[in-house]
Design a protein around this motif. Structure first.
Motif, PDB file in Angstrom:
ATOM      1  N   PRO A  82       0.671  -1.476  -0.001  1.00 56.98           N
ATOM      2  CA  PRO A  82      -0.020   0.219  -0.080  1.00 56.98           C
ATOM      3  C   PRO A  82       0.669   1.249  -0.182  1.00 56.98           C
ATOM      4  N   GLY A  83       0.242   2.267  -0.776  1.00 58.37           N
ATOM      5  CA  GLY A  83       1.169   3.435  -0.810  1.00 58.37           C
ATOM      6  C   GLY A  83       1.070   4.361   0.380  1.00 58.37           C
ATOM      7  N   ASP A  84      -0.150   4.185   1.215  1.00 54.13           N
ATOM      8  CA  ASP A  84      -0.378   4.723   2.418  1.00 54.13           C
ATOM      9  C   ASP A  84      -1.048   3.691   3.551  1.00 54.13           C
ATOM     10  N   PRO A  85      -0.136   3.139   4.193  1.00 53.24           N
ATOM     11  CA  PRO A  85      -0.825   2.132   5.102  1.00 53.24           C
ATOM     12  C   PRO A  85      -1.651   2.715   6.212  1.00 53.24           C
ATOM     13  N   GLU A  86      -1.728   3.959   6.555  1.00 51.01           N
ATOM     14  CA  GLU A  86      -2.784   4.258   7.451  1.00 51.01           C
ATOM     15  C   GLU A  86      -3.922   4.523   6.783  1.00 51.01           C
ATOM     16  N   LEU A  87      -4.007   5.060   5.526  1.00 51.20           N
ATOM     17  CA  LEU A  87      -5.218   5.123   4.754  1.00 51.20           C
ATOM     18  C   LEU A  87      -5.951   3.586   4.315  1.00 51.20           C
ATOM     19  N   ALA A  88      -4.985   2.610   4.057  1.00 48.69           N
ATOM     20  CA  ALA A  88      -5.366   1.444   4.082  1.00 48.69           C
ATOM     21  C   ALA A  88      -6.064   0.683   5.098  1.00 48.69           C
TER      22      ALA A  88
ATOM     23  N   ALA B  40      -9.905   4.999   0.728  1.00 46.54           N
ATOM     24  CA  ALA B  40      -9.142   4.269   1.624  1.00 46.54           C
ATOM     25  C   ALA B  40      -9.342   2.691   1.265  1.00 46.54           C
ATOM     26  N   VAL B  41     -10.562   2.477   1.010  1.00 51.75           N
ATOM     27  CA  VAL B  41     -11.188   1.091   0.372  1.00 51.75           C
ATOM     28  C   VAL B  41     -10.133   0.786  -0.751  1.00 51.75           C
ATOM     29  N   ALA B  42     -10.273   1.553  -1.594  1.00 55.41           N
ATOM     30  CA  ALA B  42      -9.373   1.377  -2.976  1.00 55.41           C
ATOM     31  C   ALA B  42      -7.878   0.879  -2.422  1.00 55.41           C
ATOM     32  N   GLU B  43      -7.253   1.860  -1.585  1.00 55.65           N
ATOM     33  CA  GLU B  43      -5.811   1.689  -1.111  1.00 55.65           C
ATOM     34  C   GLU B  43      -5.704   0.392  -0.561  1.00 55.65           C
ATOM     35  N   TYR B  44      -6.800  -0.229   0.290  1.00 60.39           N
ATOM     36  CA  TYR B  44      -6.726  -1.466   0.896  1.00 60.39           C
ATOM     37  C   TYR B  44      -6.851  -2.515  -0.143  1.00 60.39           C
ATOM     38  N   ILE B  45      -7.636  -2.542  -1.032  1.00 60.97           N
ATOM     39  CA  ILE B  45      -7.977  -3.362  -2.044  1.00 60.97           C
ATOM     40  C   ILE B  45      -6.724  -3.597  -2.873  1.00 60.97           C
ATOM     41  N   GLY B  46      -6.041  -2.672  -3.006  1.00 64.83           N
ATOM     42  CA  GLY B  46      -4.648  -2.783  -3.999  1.00 64.83           C
ATOM     43  C   GLY B  46      -3.592  -3.412  -3.070  1.00 64.83           C
ATOM     44  N   SER B  47      -3.752  -3.660  -2.061  1.00 61.54           N
ATOM     45  CA  SER B  47      -2.690  -4.157  -1.223  1.00 61.54           C
ATOM     46  C   SER B  47      -2.966  -5.673  -0.663  1.00 61.54           C
ATOM     47  N   LEU B  48      -4.154  -6.346  -1.256  1.00 54.83           N
ATOM     48  CA  LEU B  48      -4.584  -7.538  -0.877  1.00 54.83           C
ATOM     49  C   LEU B  48      -3.810  -8.395  -1.997  1.00 54.83           C
TER      50      LEU B  48
ATOM     51  N   GLN C 294      -5.682  -4.796  -7.097  1.00 57.29           N
ATOM     52  CA  GLN C 294      -6.263  -4.013  -8.160  1.00 57.29           C
ATOM     53  C   GLN C 294      -5.607  -2.510  -8.050  1.00 57.29           C
ATOM     54  N   HIS C 295      -5.415  -1.700  -9.161  1.00 59.17           N
ATOM     55  CA  HIS C 295      -4.833  -0.613  -8.991  1.00 59.17           C
ATOM     56  C   HIS C 295      -5.782   0.320  -8.082  1.00 59.17           C
ATOM     57  N   PRO C 296      -5.552   0.787  -6.838  1.00 58.43           N
ATOM     58  CA  PRO C 296      -6.302   1.580  -6.300  1.00 58.43           C
ATOM     59  C   PRO C 296      -6.992   2.834  -6.939  1.00 58.43           C
ATOM     60  N   GLU C 297      -6.259   3.307  -7.897  1.00 60.38           N
ATOM     61  CA  GLU C 297      -6.678   4.512  -8.887  1.00 60.38           C
ATOM     62  C   GLU C 297      -7.732   4.163  -9.756  1.00 60.38           C
TER      63      GLU C 297
END
Length: 204
Positions: A112-118, A195-203, A157-160
């Protein structure tokens, strides 16, 4: 004269039919790879790991889900001038073969690019938001975001791209699969979407 029992004949038929199915599957995969090398790789890469967040990662995506999306692009049910032109000459068999090709590719994990947001996104993904009526993502897409043959794999998936799709669902600019997702996306705040996009991208 050689006499074969009924069981031996049946076994021979099954063996031949199995070999034919294997050969047909191999031919379908070869055709899919030809199509990917001719057009899909420009945006999605040969292994389904697109380098641009504008284009979804396809590695590990469900074959039947991908085939449906291609059918929807072809018919115009899901609007995209770019994808309509890419899908309009594909047969249903080729669409499914493409789905199987990308489903067989191995998805790559992404930090994740931003762990806190994730972390905020993890809560929304797993539990939703009972105060605003947002359902959890796991209720449809599973605890790891793997989805089903009829629902998309989200993991990695790409968070963006995820954020853009949620915004399109909210505005009803996403013209297929909108009934359930609009109801969810319309209740998400901008922070929750990111936030949810950032988390999804890290899965994985």
């Amino acid at each position: 004269m050689l006499k074969l029992s009924g069981g031996m004949v049946l076994a021979g038929v099954l063996l031949l039919s199995g070999g034919a199915a294997w050969a047909e599957g191999k031919a379908d995969l070869a055709r899919a790879e030809e199509i990917v090398a001719g057009r899909c790789f420009l945006c999605h890469g040969m292994e389904g790991e697109s380098s641009s967040p504008l284009f979804p990662r396809l590695a590990g995506q469900h074959a039947k889900y991908m085939a449906k999306q291609l059918e929807d692009f072809k018919s115009g049910k899901r609007r995209s001038d770019t994808m309509k032109s890419q899908a309009e000459d594909l047969t249903s068999d080729e669409m499914l073969a493409l789905g199987r090709y990308f489903e067989s590719r191995r998805p790559q994990p992404h930090e994740p690019g931003d762990p806190e947001l994730a972390g905020v996104g993890r809560y929304i993904f797993q539990k939703g938001n009972s105060f605003s009526g947002v359902a959890s993502c796991v209720s449809c897409h599973g605890p790891k975001g793997y989805g089903t043959p009829l629902l998309p794999r989200l993991a990695g998936q790409h968070p963006e791209y995820i954020a853009a799709q949620l915004q399109q669902f909210n505005k009803r600019e996403r013209t297929n699969d909108n009934a359930v997702m609009h109801a969810i996306a319309s209740r998400l705040t901008e922070l929750e979407i990111k936030a949810v996009a950032e988390y999804i991208g890290s899965l994985e």
